[in-house]
Design an enzyme around this catalytic site. Sequence first.
Site, PDB file in Angstrom:
ATOM      1  N   GLY A   1      27.308  43.045 -17.229  1.00 36.15           N
ATOM      2  CA  GLY A   1      26.778  42.908 -15.871  1.00 36.15           C
ATOM      3  C   GLY A   1      25.497  43.677 -15.632  1.00 36.15           C
TER       4      GLY A   1
ATOM      5  CB  CYS B   1      35.697  12.005 -10.031  1.00 38.68           C
ATOM      6  SG  CYS B   1      34.367  11.112 -10.864  1.00 38.68           S
TER       7      CYS B   1
ATOM      8  CB  CYS C   1      32.672  14.557 -12.765  1.00 40.95           C
ATOM      9  SG  CYS C   1      34.426  14.257 -12.613  1.00 40.95           S
TER      10      CYS C   1
ATOM     11  CB  CYS D   1      32.680  12.211 -15.572  1.00 41.09           C
ATOM     12  SG  CYS D   1      33.110  10.993 -14.311  1.00 41.09           S
TER      13      CYS D   1
ATOM     14  CB  CYS E   1      36.815  10.108 -14.347  1.00 39.58           C
ATOM     15  SG  CYS E   1      36.762  11.783 -13.682  1.00 39.58           S
TER      16      CYS E   1
END
Lengths: 227, 308, 259
Positions: B31, B240, B265, B271, B243
């Site tokens: 970080g 979606c 997606c 997808c 899909c």
Amino acid sequence: MIRIENLSKTFTMHNQGGAIIPVMAGGALQVAPGECVGLIGQSGAGKSTLMRMVYGNYLAASGRIMIGDLDVAQAAPRQIIRLRRETLGYVSQFLRVVPRVPTIEVVAEPLLQLGVEPAAARARAAALLAQLNIPERLWSLSPTTFSGGEQQRVNIARGFAHRYPALLLDEPTASLDAVNRAVVLDLILEAKARGAAILGIFHDEAARATVCDRLIDVTGFMPKAAA
Amino acid sequence: MTDQAYNFAYLDEQTKRMIRRAILKGVAVPGYQVPFASREMPMPYGWGTGGVQVTAACLVPEDRLKVIDQGADDTTNAVSIRKFFQRTAGVEVTEATAEATVIQTRHRIPETALSEGQILVYQVPIPEPLRFLEPRETETRKMHELEEYGLMHVKLYEDIARHGEIATSYAYPVKVEGRYVMDPSPIPKFDNPKLGGNAAIQLFGAGREQRIYAVPPYTQVVSLDFDDHPFVASKAPHDCDLCGASESYLDEVITDDQGSRMYVCSDTDFCATRQEAGHHGRLGVPQFSSKKIAKSLEGFCAAEGVTE
Amino acid sequence: MTFHQPVQDTPLLRVTGLTKHYGARIGCADVSFDLYPGEVLGIVGESGSGKSTLLASLAGHLRPEFGRIAYDGRDVLAMSETERRRLSRTDWAYVHQNPRDGLRMGVSAGGNVGERLMAIGGRHYGDIRAKATDWLGRVEIAADRIDDRPSAFSGGMQQRLQIARNLVTAPRLVFMDEPTGGLDVSVQARLLDLLRGLVRDLGLSVIIVTHDLAVVRLLADRLMVMKSGHVVEQGLTDQVLDDPQHAYTQLLVSSVLQV
């Protein structure tokens, strides 16, 4: 309660060639609890100077100013602040307040400083203002816009809000009418009756006769050179 | 295949070593923003120069590279960066998340779970999460040093005060291993839960700002929030349309000027893989390939002036 | 009789021999004083007298070369920066002359007040907002302004907001640099009254730097007069102003225009 010994005062005017002006020497007096002592002497003799020294407003050159067991002439600022908050009240001729603060708050402030409940402090302030004939419609206004006599009475109410064991009064009745003058004298007598030691300047001879137990002529404290 | 005029992966070996040192330091202090001497790249800032340099420093000839932009493999940005490394490094490329060894990404984490050994490289526009509230770099560095992160919550407070909820929906700040507050790059906050405990190495490169930072595998990453306004990884409340996936992050696509729209997606590989496996959504007819949708999306983004 | 109670004898802040140079030039030299809980100390002097240098050295914005600062018995100059900064967002507060220096102008009033709460770990939005609302009320800013940015406020309101932002964590020591400096006279009065009330109700210790003698007369218990980096006189405020002992103080006091 108030005991002054061998008090002297000089002013040094650094910006006027360093002139040293002695204004007091050998000042001495005592005020017992329940007693009122009046200071007399011609104008310029040092009455106000003495009062200011007792209040810690002017520095003493030498000597002792005992209020209870504190020597104001030697005390640290915070000791004097505490003394003024709890023990020693002062009614001056002039009102010095933060502008725009309502009269009732100005009068209640000494009590708020002591940690008194706001409601109780305002009740006491209201009682004093009523007693001193300040119309209730003015209580929410700042006293800075009041007439001289009204300001004087607000100042007195503020000075008497807390029941100080010692009080300094500088011309408390100066610009008052007969009715209000009588109220102020009553307040002073009341303070004496509860045991306050009072040191005052009263030009009003009748008032002086009513409240003072003794008079002290400060002319006797003037230094020889200046006299 | 490889253009012999260039060193492997474009950058010279010394530069790659310098970047690797920054990466190693970043991995060692999760970080923490490590400064590095960012190079001029043959593409403009904002096109992923930070990510490209990190990728270049990580690539070895055996790698298989995947590049995505907003989840799609075939938008301009993704295509040009993929081509760049095909030409300068000659590495194999793929669109399949599971097959890639290095994935460079802009603004998404793939839906398919990553595995050990994979490297995910993020393109970062502004690495400093405190920037918008405290513009002085000297001060923000001090704040990181002394862990003074109250300001980060001021940002979230402002969100709630203005919108009634934490409206920050992307670049949602996180705390890494209980120490550094980090900007996860402009990924949707839907992806934030995938930052923590991930099996892959996650590397972040900011070219213009000259910073690299990292989240090593299986690191604790916590999204900042309030007790009475907890973090929520939100997405559009739809499935979606191609899909039928209900758990993936969706793009909203305007399909005409009558206000019709569809949800697809954003991860094109995810997808397409689902469609090939026989899943269908509301509009999931066979001839409607996800790649075509991605193409139309690309046009949409260009028209809106959407870049990093 | 109450005066037999001992005056509290532990200073909150004890400053000894504090000295700060700018190269060869003196910022402030050999400054010593004690500040007790609940006391307001005024520092006056003309521009360049070293009063702002002194305040900045006390508050940790400048590093003095010599001297000691003991806060509540702790050696401030020996503290780590983490400790010192923690102190300055919890126990201490600093009110700038220009509210823009002390506020986040891009953050709402509520966020400005809440920042110190969040900095010390406040993580409950509802609690933070309730406290911010309470403090806006205490500095006489209407509760419905809580989501407005300070840029939409008047100068006086901004200064009151800065005070609320500083006092929300109930600090014990407040540094103020010309807090009434840029304000209209009428706004000054209201602010002075507000400060007096807060000092009294919260028992704050305050160090206030100003060149306005009227402000210190109304606010400060004690006064320190500075000239060329040195303290030339200190004492009870009204005593220093009414019976000044040092040549410079006499000049300063006699130079004030009367109204």
